[in-house]
Enzyme design. Structure first.
Site, PDB file in Angstrom:
ATOM      1  N   TYR A  50      44.913 -11.296  33.039  1.00 37.96           N
ATOM      2  CA  TYR A  50      45.334 -10.258  32.726  1.00 37.96           C
ATOM      3  C   TYR A  50      44.731  -9.094  33.373  1.00 37.96           C
ATOM      4  CZ  TYR A  50      45.407  -6.181  29.312  1.00 37.96           C
ATOM      5  OH  TYR A  50      45.760  -4.967  28.667  1.00 37.96           O
ATOM      6  N   GLU A 128      46.603  -4.892  -1.543  1.00 38.03           N
ATOM      7  CA  GLU A 128      45.941  -4.847  -0.016  1.00 38.03           C
ATOM      8  C   GLU A 128      44.596  -4.532  -0.025  1.00 38.03           C
ATOM      9  OE1 GLU A 128      48.219  -1.818   1.616  1.00 38.03           O
ATOM     10  OE2 GLU A 128      50.369  -2.825   1.069  1.00 38.03           O
ATOM     11  N   LYS A 130      41.420  -2.324   0.458  1.00 46.95           N
ATOM     12  CA  LYS A 130      41.435  -0.763   0.829  1.00 46.95           C
ATOM     13  C   LYS A 130      40.483  -0.472   2.037  1.00 46.95           C
ATOM     14  CE  LYS A 130      40.757   3.453  -1.722  1.00 46.95           C
ATOM     15  NZ  LYS A 130      40.099   4.203  -0.726  1.00 46.95           N
ATOM     16  N   ASP A 132      37.995   0.960   4.115  1.00 43.35           N
ATOM     17  CA  ASP A 132      36.924   2.150   4.279  1.00 43.35           C
ATOM     18  C   ASP A 132      37.041   2.513   5.718  1.00 43.35           C
ATOM     19  OD1 ASP A 132      35.399   3.784   3.009  1.00 43.35           O
ATOM     20  OD2 ASP A 132      33.856   2.612   2.834  1.00 43.35           O
ATOM     21  N   ARG A 151      44.865  12.679   8.595  1.00 44.42           N
ATOM     22  CA  ARG A 151      45.294  12.918   7.619  1.00 44.42           C
ATOM     23  C   ARG A 151      45.326  14.601   7.206  1.00 44.42           C
ATOM     24  NH1 ARG A 151      43.651  13.396   2.076  1.00 44.42           N
ATOM     25  NH2 ARG A 151      45.620  13.174   0.489  1.00 44.42           N
ATOM     26  N   TYR A 249      49.724  -0.009   7.040  1.00 46.13           N
ATOM     27  CA  TYR A 249      49.874  -0.360   5.656  1.00 46.13           C
ATOM     28  C   TYR A 249      51.125   0.359   4.925  1.00 46.13           C
ATOM     29  CZ  TYR A 249      46.709   3.119   4.814  1.00 46.13           C
ATOM     30  OH  TYR A 249      45.696   4.254   4.717  1.00 46.13           O
ATOM     31  N   LYS A 316      50.197  -1.761  -5.207  1.00 44.97           N
ATOM     32  CA  LYS A 316      51.544  -1.045  -4.909  1.00 44.97           C
ATOM     33  C   LYS A 316      52.667  -1.618  -5.441  1.00 44.97           C
ATOM     34  CE  LYS A 316      49.741   0.504  -0.447  1.00 44.97           C
ATOM     35  NZ  LYS A 316      49.990   0.378   0.918  1.00 44.97           N
ATOM     36  N   LYS A 340      38.850   0.378  -7.632  1.00 40.16           N
ATOM     37  CA  LYS A 340      37.554   0.489  -7.016  1.00 40.16           C
ATOM     38  C   LYS A 340      36.662  -0.408  -7.108  1.00 40.16           C
ATOM     39  CE  LYS A 340      36.810   4.075  -4.386  1.00 40.16           C
ATOM     40  NZ  LYS A 340      37.082   5.489  -4.301  1.00 40.16           N
ATOM     41  N   CYS A 434      -4.132 -16.245  -7.285  1.00 43.16           N
ATOM     42  CA  CYS A 434      -3.080 -16.309  -7.908  1.00 43.16           C
ATOM     43  C   CYS A 434      -3.407 -15.207  -9.142  1.00 43.16           C
ATOM     44  CB  CYS A 434      -2.790 -17.607  -8.418  1.00 43.16           C
ATOM     45  SG  CYS A 434      -1.847 -17.615 -10.062  1.00 43.16           S
ATOM     46  N   CYS A 437      -3.894 -17.205 -12.888  1.00 45.37           N
ATOM     47  CA  CYS A 437      -5.106 -18.302 -12.902  1.00 45.37           C
ATOM     48  C   CYS A 437      -6.108 -17.970 -12.039  1.00 45.37           C
ATOM     49  CB  CYS A 437      -4.530 -19.773 -12.916  1.00 45.37           C
ATOM     50  SG  CYS A 437      -4.057 -20.239 -11.362  1.00 45.37           S
ATOM     51  N   CYS A 452       0.577 -21.043  -5.485  1.00 44.03           N
ATOM     52  CA  CYS A 452      -0.559 -21.159  -6.340  1.00 44.03           C
ATOM     53  C   CYS A 452      -0.713 -22.710  -6.520  1.00 44.03           C
ATOM     54  CB  CYS A 452      -0.423 -20.501  -7.755  1.00 44.03           C
ATOM     55  SG  CYS A 452      -1.663 -21.160  -8.847  1.00 44.03           S
ATOM     56  N   CYS A 457      -1.595 -24.023 -13.847  1.00 42.00           N
ATOM     57  CA  CYS A 457      -1.545 -22.761 -13.941  1.00 42.00           C
ATOM     58  C   CYS A 457      -0.560 -22.206 -14.949  1.00 42.00           C
ATOM     59  CB  CYS A 457      -1.167 -21.946 -12.588  1.00 42.00           C
ATOM     60  SG  CYS A 457      -0.836 -20.282 -12.490  1.00 42.00           S
TER      61      CYS A 457
HETATM   62  S1  IVH Z   1      48.087   3.503   0.503  1.00 42.56           S
HETATM   63  C1  IVH Z   1      50.657   6.744  -1.298  1.00 42.56           C
HETATM   64  N1  IVH Z   1      47.062   1.310   1.365  1.00 42.56           N
HETATM   65  O1  IVH Z   1      42.532   4.693   0.807  1.00 42.56           O
HETATM   66  C2  IVH Z   1      49.980   5.531  -0.368  1.00 42.56           C
HETATM   67  N2  IVH Z   1      45.637   3.429   1.516  1.00 42.56           N
HETATM   68  O2  IVH Z   1      42.573   7.419  -1.621  1.00 42.56           O
HETATM   69  C3  IVH Z   1      48.433   5.880  -0.481  1.00 42.56           C
HETATM   70  N3  IVH Z   1      43.306   3.216   2.143  1.00 42.56           N
HETATM   71  O3  IVH Z   1      42.810   7.908   2.169  1.00 42.56           O
HETATM   72  C4  IVH Z   1      47.652   5.244   0.463  1.00 42.56           C
HETATM   73  N4  IVH Z   1      43.577   1.065   2.798  1.00 42.56           N
HETATM   74  O4  IVH Z   1      43.438   6.083   3.682  1.00 42.56           O
HETATM   75  C5  IVH Z   1      46.758   2.785   1.049  1.00 42.56           C
HETATM   76  N5  IVH Z   1      45.938  -0.706   2.397  1.00 42.56           N
HETATM   77  C6  IVH Z   1      45.847   0.799   2.035  1.00 42.56           C
HETATM   78  C7  IVH Z   1      44.590   1.471   2.198  1.00 42.56           C
HETATM   79  C8  IVH Z   1      44.678   2.781   1.858  1.00 42.56           C
HETATM   80  C9  IVH Z   1      42.716   2.261   2.889  1.00 42.56           C
HETATM   81  C10 IVH Z   1      42.793   4.682   2.222  1.00 42.56           C
HETATM   82  C11 IVH Z   1      43.910   5.892   2.373  1.00 42.56           C
HETATM   83  C12 IVH Z   1      43.481   6.694   1.384  1.00 42.56           C
HETATM   84  C13 IVH Z   1      42.418   6.204   0.610  1.00 42.56           C
HETATM   85  C14 IVH Z   1      43.185   6.394  -0.839  1.00 42.56           C
END
Ligand code: IVH
Length: 709
Positions: A50, A128, A130, A132, A151, A249, A316, A340, A434, A437, A452, A457
């Site tokens: 590479y 999916e 979520k 962080d 965003r 996503y 979704k 959550k 202990c 005891c 112990c 005991c």
């Molecule tokens: S969908 C309308 N999918 O979670 C569609 N959000 O409060 C809305 N996030 O700030 C987002 N993983 O950045 C979606 N698989 C996922 C996600 C995701 C993380 C975050 C997103 C947003 C927060 C939602």
């Protein structure tokens, strides 16, 4: 121009054409190998090859600057640091999500949705992880990455294009070329805006912080802040050195496709085909009950398994054609919701450290905490494991500490926050005696635990009684820690078997006891006499023998007497039982005190053996041992385990020579490697079910033949 000059010029432009083609081929190859390495995690060439391709491209672009383009893979890190980020308006609002924290809230969301959609429309869902991290919005025009933004407030974000270009998982051109350099068979949109999340793996985050600590640089509090801080860097060359990753996503805008996408699942497959990193843990469901089940039962387990942080799952509606129609509530679309996970950590004060004496005599330091709520439960105590743990983490009485409670496991003190110390904190060490005891404690060489050594005991006896009566063992209702303590302290219980010799007249004399309570306990004790053998074996409290081992032993020996006669070698040869467990079992039965307890139990009428199960035909998986690795798509691991066991097979945690099959799911772990090394056959999920079918058919025909006889 002479003929010769014309000829020379032609040759030169032909040469240039060859060079242009070579440059283009190199770019395609590099993009393909980038994709293999960064998106699929599955490189097909060594790094050195590479690097050679990359170097050649850099040299050609230097020599022929007329062919330099901004989307060349050599141009990921470029440009000068900026003073600030220009603002960009999103083509459509970048929405956020409403949250659900419980099963009820998930169903409420679904029911609202169901009311808004005609009853004949079938709904499907995509779930999916979520992530962080930090939301990113990427724009592609005619297959080229032209703009990347944060965003911001959802309407306007910051243009962080040069920074995002440095993330190798983000394609600069789509579709990503295939191995043979041909464009893949996928339609390219004239304009595409996608949304995703930039994040950092936990391990990379820790490594970064460690290095920063070493050089005295800035550290970050968590992977999320690290990811956000890395993207919002004015100097892209700083971003380039950060281990950022992305998952894509969502399609925000797509233009120029011959056929519109009608389902979100389809959109995700399409994004994947274009070369975007799409999370392999996304799942589609047609039944909402399954969605809820997955969120509640598998979500937390997935959270533990992933090597990056997720704070929930996003659900979704798959029917994308309904999205616009369903609309929004404020900034939240009605067609999606975030489930959550409850927060798992909290900060509180370590008020004291108590020492608990277990049934085997182990001394465990227990944190007494200022009460704190974690995920809806008030935590007042947490384990501190052992003295070494306290020393290593430098945990002091009076410290502010981070307490973690994940799922069903016992809460634990993760670490102190030394920055909040006042100087009044006290260092703690294991007491020399202990606390119950007064016997001098011992620490066997090579072990982290103090014991112990006094087998009479009272603390040990109390814990033994509590364990014997617990749900995991003999399941005697009404005989918990408090009652066990009382009965031992009052001298009514001097060994485990005394449980079965308790008399009503003694019980009613105790403070807090009446006829009813006494009768109830005695009835529960009476009922426990007939429990399956494995429960008794578990209840005896033999070191290293938990429920699983007890079941193996009960199955194999069928009676306490037969088990008592087993030799160390014989036990160690059983799958799932190593030499350490074997020795512990033999030692336990050798002790006179334990033999006396067994005799007393027998005299009291406790069942000490059980009949061979009578089966119609052999169970199809009888005698087979399975190990599972990776995620299975059709059932949870627990369910597969129960399934296998109901068919007479066994499931163990690690691959050894005694394993018959390894069942391999998605993202298998190191067990696969181990199985290959040992030559253990592997099965896909489908192959496993086929094996079950075949063996079922065989077992049935075997049973019929017996019938005929
Ligand atoms: S969908 C309308 N999918 O979670 C569609 N959000 O409060 C809305 N996030 O700030 C987002 N993983 O950045 C979606 N698989 C996922 C996600 C995701 C993380 C975050 C997103 C947003 C927060 C939602």
């Amino acid at each position: 121009m002479s003929d010769r000059e014309k000829e020379e010029q032609r040759e030169q432009s032909e040469d240039l054409e060859t060079i242009r083609k070579r440059i283009e081929a190199l770019r395609r190859a590099i993009e393909y190998h980038n994709y293999r390495y960064y998106v699929l995690d599955d490189p097909v060439i060594p790094d050195s090859v590479y690097d050679a391709l990359f170097r050649e491209l850099v040299e050609l672009e230097e020599k022929y600057p007329q062919f330099k383009t901004p989307d060349s893979p050599t141009q990921r890190v470029g440009g000068r640091p900026r003073d600030q980020f220009p603002k960009v308006r999103h083509p459509k609002p970048i929405l956020s999500l409403a949250n659900a924290f419980s099963e009820e809230e998930l169903w409420a969301w679904y029911n609202r949705l169901r009311k808004l959609v005609p009853p004949d429309v079938k709904l499907a869902f995509v779930v999916e992880p979520k992530i962080d991290g930090l939301t990113i919005v990427l724009h592609y025009r005619d297959g080229r990455f032209v703009l990347g933004a944060t965003r911001g407030d959802g309407i306007e974000g910051e243009d962080v294009t040069p920074n995002l270009r440095t993330i190798k998982q983000i394609p600069l051109r789509i579709p990503v070329p295939t191995e043979d350099g041909e464009p893949p068979d996928v339609e390219v949109p004239s304009y595409l805006v996608v949304r995703g999340e930039a994040y950092v793996r936990r391990e990379d985050f820790e490594k970064f912080n460690e290095e920063q600590r070493r050089i005295g640089g800035r550290t970050f509090a968590n992977p999320r802040n690290f990811a956000a801080g890395s993207i919002r860097q004015l100097d892209p060359s700083v971003t380039a050195r950060r281990p950022l990753r992305v998952w894509i996503y969502q399609i925000v805008v797509v233009e120029g496709l011959s056929k519109p996408l009608t389902s979100h699942w389809e959109a995700l497959q399409y994004l994947k085909k274009l070369g975007f990193p799409v999370n392999p843990h996304n799942k589609r469901f047609e039944d909402f009950a399954q969605v809820v089940d997955y969120c509640v039962h598998e979500g937390p387990e997935l959270r533990r398994r992933l090597d990056y942080d997720i704070d929930g799952l996003v659900i979704k509606l798959d029917n994308m054609d309904l999205w616009d129609q369903l609309g929004y509530v404020g900034k939240d679309p009605r067609w999606a919701i975030a489930y959550k996970f409850s927060s798992e950590e909290a900060v509180t004060i370590l008020e004291d450290i108590e020492v608990q004496v277990g049934r085997t005599g182990v001394l465990t330091p227990v944190a007494i905490l200022k009460p704190v709520e974690i995920g809806g439960v008030t935590v007042t105590r947490a384990t501190l494991h052992n003295e070494d743990y306290i020393i290593e983490k430098d945990i002091r009485i009076g410290d502010h500490v981070i307490v973690r409670r994940a799922g069903e496991v016992i809460p634990q003190v993760v670490r102190p926050l030394p920055e909040l110390r006042t100087g009044d904190e006290k260092i703690w060490r294991m007491p020399k005696h202990c606390p119950v005891c007064g016997a001098e404690v011992v620490r066997p060489p090579g072990e982290v635990a103090y014991y112990c050594p006094n087998s009479s005991c009272p603390a040990q006896l109390i814990r033994s009684v509590q364990w014997f009566a617990s749900k995991q063992a003999m399941d005697i209702e009404g005989l918990g820690l408090k009652v066990a303590e009382q009965l031992v302290r009052e001298g009514l219980i001097k060994d485990l078997a005394d449980i079965y010799y308790l008399k009503k007249e003694d019980l009613v004399r105790l403070p807090g006891w009446g006829e009813k309570k006494a009768e109830k306990l005695l009835r529960a004790i009476e009922e426990s006499k007939n429990r399956p053998l494995w429960r008794l074996i578990t209840g005896l409290g033999i070191k290293f023998v938990g429920q699983v081992t007890a079941q193996i032993l009960a199955q194999r020996y069928r009676s306490i007497d037969a088990l008592a006669r087993a030799t160390e070698e014989e036990l160690a040869a059983i799958e799932g039982i190593g030499p350490k467990i074997a020795r512990s079992i033999v030692m336990w039965f050798r002790q006179k005190q334990n033999q006396r307890v067994l005799e007393k139990l027998r005299k009291a009428g406790v069942k000490m053996s059980e009949e061979e199960e009578k089966e119609e035909g052999a169970k199809p998986l009888a005698g087979l041992t399975f190990v599972i690795t990776g995620a299975l798509s059709s059932m949870t691991r627990e369910a597969v385990k129960t399934f296998i066991e109901s068919l007479g097979g066994r499931v163990t945690n690690s691959v050894s020579r005694k394993t018959d099959y390894l069942i391999v799911g998605e993202n298998p772990g190191s067990k696969l490697q181990k199985a290959r090394e040992l030559g253990i056959p592997t099965l896909t999920e489908e192959e496993f079910f086929r094996l079950v079918e075949e063996r079922r058919a065989k077992a049935e025909s075997g049973a019929k033949e017996v019938e005929k006889d």
